[in-house]
Each structure stands twice: as structure tokens, then as C-alpha cells.
Write an enzyme that holds these catalytic residues in place. Structure first.
Site, short mmCIF file in Angstrom:
data_model
loop_
_atom_site.label_atom_id
_atom_site.label_comp_id
_atom_site.label_asym_id
_atom_site.label_seq_id
_atom_site.Cartn_x
_atom_site.Cartn_y
_atom_site.Cartn_z
N GLU A 33 0.85 -1.20 0.00
CA GLU A 33 0.00 0.00 0.00
C GLU A 33 0.89 1.25 0.00
OE1 GLU A 33 -3.45 0.89 -0.19
OE2 GLU A 33 -2.37 2.78 -0.33
N THR A 40 -10.01 4.04 -0.46
CA THR A 40 -10.95 5.13 -0.72
C THR A 40 -12.09 5.13 0.29
OG1 THR A 40 -10.44 4.94 -3.07
CG2 THR A 40 -12.44 6.15 -2.49
N CYS A 41 -12.67 3.96 0.52
CA CYS A 41 -13.87 3.87 1.36
C CYS A 41 -13.62 4.48 2.74
CB CYS A 41 -14.30 2.41 1.47
SG CYS A 41 -15.68 2.17 2.57
N TYR A 180 -24.00 9.90 -8.17
CA TYR A 180 -24.31 9.81 -6.74
C TYR A 180 -23.33 10.62 -5.89
CZ TYR A 180 -20.91 6.13 -5.24
OH TYR A 180 -19.80 5.41 -4.91
N GLU A 444 -43.13 -0.88 6.11
CA GLU A 444 -44.29 -1.78 5.96
C GLU A 444 -45.02 -1.54 4.65
OE1 GLU A 444 -47.62 -1.17 8.71
OE2 GLU A 444 -46.96 0.87 9.06
#
Ligand SMILES: Cc1cc2nc3c(=O)[nH]c(=O)nc-3n(C[C@H](O)[C@H](O)[C@H](O)COP(=O)(O)OP(=O)(O)OC[C@H]3O[C@@H](n4cnc5c(N)ncnc54)[C@H](O)[C@@H]3O)c2cc1C
Length: 468
Positions: A33, A40-41, A180, A444
Site C-alpha cells: 500500500e 478510498t472507502c 451519486y 411496511e
């Protein structure tokens, strides 16, 4: 003798899952890494974004509390306090991930990796000579990065990596994009008190989601104060004394403090040595993989945003588990195609969906029915908010299976996650009808939809009835 059984490049969602579970099943694993563990998350995506979304929701919660008898004075928002709290939480999570990897026996190597062959990876760490590692298998889990905007003056725009640490909360902000990520940040900064203008080249935001449900969210965002400029494109950005001037293609000009460009992401595969090693990439730079996530080079696999056009953490996790199961387990885990992929947009109001949109179902299935319910949630009878929720089921007539489930409104992501299990299990509309609801809830509604809103007979055919 190879150094290890698996070299994983990238300690994001997919890489960490693959490294940890492979090591737990006895494989010798090296994880490389170049930046913070968690990818990213954890560092620049889902987690900090959701924390900021929570922060922004308090604005409406305080307003709505008055309808329930609360009164408050002296409300103030401190951007620095939020940033510090987020940063501390992310540092905590980085530590949790590192400890988890260590406990599983993963060797974490810090540096930037490059493929030097089917079994060899070169790792560069600043100030040190490159190190060569060899592995029986290599997993590319390098994720993605924000795409560079195409308009002139793009150096005056920031991207989603940079938005979390803005020195000051902008008073006026332009968000470019209609996906998004763009919509979530427009909603977040609007909630935090900025005047937000969202510029989108299409006729409606959230393309790819069910268009009726996306339209509901769009209306809700505008009602909350986001100014949406549709069918609009940025032509040029220029620096001004106060901030940034945005000129649109139609000639309109306005000034803001910050421009956030969120018009897409690209896979992080440049300079990785993939093509040179014989690993095919598609025209957009995604690693080409088969259903088992194997690349054109037999020993090299890829998961997550480096190979998948649907950028979601749970998908990267599922793909990583599938690869580890293939290499070190029973090889029985199902491929992506067999899974329902639920997804959410954490705007205010939020949207969540699982399965097919009505548009997709009409093309894929010869005959089907749509059920919709739009209502004012109980909370808003006192909150004073005009917010309404929209819920929608798309049903295949031949099998009676619920093939699409969509919700826009309070708690939609939490609701849809539960129903996604039923959809993965192949639940029929009859089963939904037989399910006892929890009263009083918004969820519901999905168990009480009896009246068909519209039907279709075959792709492109006019509906058989209903309100279209
Ligand atoms: C603003 C934003 C919000 C998001 N919100 C959500 C959400 O709400 N829900 C959701 O499911 N998804 C969300 N996502 C998407 C999600 O973050 C990604 O789909 C997911 O992180 C992909 O995981 P990955 O393992 O493919 O890559 P990443 O998590 O991106 O990890 C890749 C890692 O590889 C490292 N790396 C890259 N190249 C090298 C190299 N050469 N050598 C060594 N290391 C390297 C990187 O430093 C990084 O740590 C969001 C994304 C963004 C940007």
C-alpha cells in the site's frame, strides 16, 4: 521458491478483505500500500462522506424538532470541529485495519507497486531502492481516482479527495456532476449551510437509478435548497478576487467560493506495468477480467474499482472473497452475475434500490407490473417538513418475483438493505403480500402494496393499464 502465495496491490476495500481472508486460510500474503490503509472507502469515500451526511442532517433535524415541542437557541456549526472529529475517527479505523491485518499474519509493505511480470512486483518507497517481490498469484486492487474535468480552468476546481479538508466551509459552492457522489456532496454542503448550485449536463440527476425514484429525490433536493442547473455544462472556470467564476456553455456566469468537480472516476491502473506484463486493459483503463476475476495473465487477478464499473465497497469485498475462495478455498462462491447489488445515495432525502429499474425490467422481461406508494411519513405530520417518501416494486409477471425494489425518503438505505435479502432469495410478490408489517413504519409499505400502478406487456409496448 516464491516469496509468498499472494501479493495484493492496494490496501483498500478489496485488497484488505483479500489479504486478510487469504492469510486466515493459511496463505503467505504480502499486501502493498502506497497510502493510508483502508483505501478510498475509509479515507476519502463512504465513511467520511457518511459522517458528513450525518452532520448535515442535523440542520433539518433541529428545524423539525420544533414541531415536537423542542425549542433551541444559539445553534452554530463548527466546520473545524467536524473535520477534526472525522480525522480522528479515520485514524482510529486505519489502526483497526492494520491490527486486523497483523493478527491475520499479513505482511504489510509500504510503497507503490508495479507489476514486473506475472509473478513479480516491484515496490518503490521514497528514499529507498526498489524492492522486488515474487508471488504465486498477484491481485490488483488499486481502486480508482477522480477523473480530471475537461473544461478550461479546471485547476480552479477541487475533487472529492480534496473536499473533506477544505480550510473553510464554503458560503457558496458549485458542484459539477449528476452522479451519486456529486448529488451527495451537493446535499451535504447544502445541509451544512452553503448555497449550493449543482450543474449537470443531463436532464435529470442520478442516471442509472430508476428514473421515477431519481426524479423524486431530485425534487426533494431542490425543495431543501439545492439549485439545480440541468442540461448545463461548465465552459470555463476563472479565478476572481473572492473565489471562482463559473461560466456555463449557455453564457450564464456566477461566482462561488469553491467548485467541486465530481464528474466520474477512472481506474488507477496507469503506470502499474499491467499492459507491459501482458495484462489486458479496456479502452478506459479497467483491467479486463473473466467471471472469476482472472485477468488475461493467468496468475494475475483484479477486483474492485480497478476492474469493475460499478464502484461500491460491498462489491469489491464480494469479489475479493470470491478470488480468495477460488485460490485458497473450495472455489464454490458465486460470481457477481448471480447477485442482487443493493445500492444507496445518501442525499437528503436518500435513495436506495435493489435489482432492476422499471426501465431495465421493461427491456428484459416480456410482462410485468409496477406498484408505487407515495406518502407522508408519520414523523412529518408534526415536523412541518413537506417531505414525502416514494416506494416502488417492479414485478416479473411470469414468475411473480420482485425484480426491482426502490425507495426514496427517510431511512431508505436501512430499509432496502433488509429487503435485498428477500430479493436475493428470490421472493415473490405473493411472499411480500404475506409478510406481516411492522407498524407504524415506512418499510411496511412494501408489504401492503396491493394496487397495481401500471403494467407492461413487452419491451417497448404501451402499458396495459394504470396511470401512464
Ligand atoms: C466520495 C466517495 C463516496 C463513496 N461512497 C460510497 C458508499 O457510500 N458506498 C459504497 O459502497 N461505495 C462508495 N464509494 C466507492 C468505494 O469507496 C469504492 O468502490 C471502494 O473503495 C473500492 O475499493 P477498491 O478496493 O477497489 O479500491 P480502493 O478502496 O480505492 O483502494 C485502493 C488502494 O490501492 C492503493 N494503491 C493504488 N495504486 C497502488 C500502487 N501502485 N501501489 C500500492 N498501492 C496502491 C490506494 O492507495 C488505495 O489505498 C465511494 C467513493 C467515493 C470516492
Amino acid at each position: 521458491m516464491m516469496d509468498c502465495d499472494l501479493i495484493v496491490i492496494g490496501a483498500g476495500s478489496g485488497g484488505v478483505r483479500a489479504a486478510r481472508t487469504a492469510a486466515q486460510s493459511g496463505a503467505r500474503v504480502v499486501l502493498v500500500e502506497g497510502s493510508a490503509v483502508g483505501g478510498t472507502c475509509v479515507n476519502l469515500g463512504c465513511i467520511p462522506k457518511k459522517l458528513y451526511a450525518y452532520a448535515s442532517h442535523y440542520a433539518t433535524a433541529f428545524e423539525e424538532a420544533a414541531g415536537f415541542g423542542w425549542s433551541h437557541t444559539g445553534l452554530a456549526f463548527d466546520w473545524k470541529r467536524l473535520k477534526d472529529a472525522r480525522r480522528n475517527e479515520i485514524v482510529r479505523l486505519n489502526g483497526v485495519y492494520e491490527a486486523m491485518l497483523e493478527a491475520a499474519g499479513v505482511r504489510l509493505v509500504r510503497g507503490w507497486a508495479r507489476l514486473a511480470g506475472g509473478h513479480e512486483v516491484l515496490v518503490e518507497t521514497p528514499g529507498e531502492p526498489p524492492r522486488a517481490l515474487t508471488g504465486v498469484h498477484v491481485l490488483v486492487a488499486t481502486g480508482g481516482a477522480p477523473a480530471k474535468p475537461e473544461f478550461e480552468g479546471s485547476q480552479w476546481a477541487i475533487n472529492s479527495d480534496e473536499v473533506f479538508d477544505l480550510p473553510r466551509l464554503p458560503r457558496r459552492m458549485a458542484v459539477v456532476g449528476g452522479g451519486y457522489i456529486a448529488s451527495e456532496f451537493a446535499s451535504i454542503f447544502n445541509g451544512l449551510g452553503a448555497e449550493v448550485i449543482q450543474v449537470h449536463r443531463g436532464a435529470q440527476i442520478l442516471r442509472g437509478f430508476d428514473s421515477e425514484v431519481a426524479a423524486h429525490v431530485q425534487k426533494g433536493l431542490c425543495a431543501r435548497g439545492v439549485e439545480l442547473l440541468l442540461d448545463s455544462k461548465v465552459q470555463v472556470l476563472s479565478r476572481t478576487a473572492q473565489g471562482v467564476a463559473v461560466r456555463l456553455i449557455d453564457g450564464r456566469v456566477f461566482e462561488v467560493d469553491v467548485v467541486l468537480n465530481a464528474t466520474g472516476r477512472r481506474p488507477r491502473t496507469d503506470g502499474l506495468g499491467l499492459a507491459e506484463a501482458g495484462c489486458d486493459l479496456d479502452a478506459d483503463g479497467y483491467v479486463k477480467v473473466d467471471a472469476q476475476h482472472r485477468s488475461s495473465l493467468a496468475s494475475v487477478f483484479a477486483v474492485g474499482d480497478a476492474c469493475s464499473r460499478i464502484h461500491l465497497t460491498p462489491l469489491a469485498l464480494a469479489q475479493a472473497s470470491q478470488v480468495v475462495d477460488l485460490l485458497f478455498g473450495s472455489g464454490s462462491q458465486s460470481a457477481d452475475a448471480e447477485r442482487v447489488v443493493p445500492t444507496a445515495v445518501f442525499t437528503d432525502p436518500p435513495l436506495a434500490a435493489a435489482g432492476l429499474t422499471e426501465e431495465q425490467a421493461r427491456v428484459r422481461l416480456p410482462k410485468g407490473r409496477v406498484y408505487t406508494g407515495e406518502f407522508r411519513p408519520l414523523r412529518h405530520t408534526l415536523s412541518g417538513s413537506p417531505s414525502r417518501s416514494l416506494m416502488k416494486l417492479v414485478v416479473d409477471d411470469a414468475s411473480d418475483r420482485v425484480v426491482g425494489l426502490h425507495a426514496a425518503g427517510d431511512d431508505a438505505p436501512e430499509i432496502v438493505q433488509g429487503f435485498a435479502v428477500a430479493m436475493q432469495a428470490g421472493a415473490t410478490k405473493r411472499m411480500f403480500d404475506r409478510t406481516i408489517g411492522i407498524h407504524p413504519t415506512a418499510a411496511e409499505e412494501f408489504c401492503t402494496m396491493r394496487k397495481v400502478t401500471r403494467t407492461w406487456l413487452s419491451a417497448g409496448q404501451p402499458p396495459l393499464g394504470g396511470d401512464e
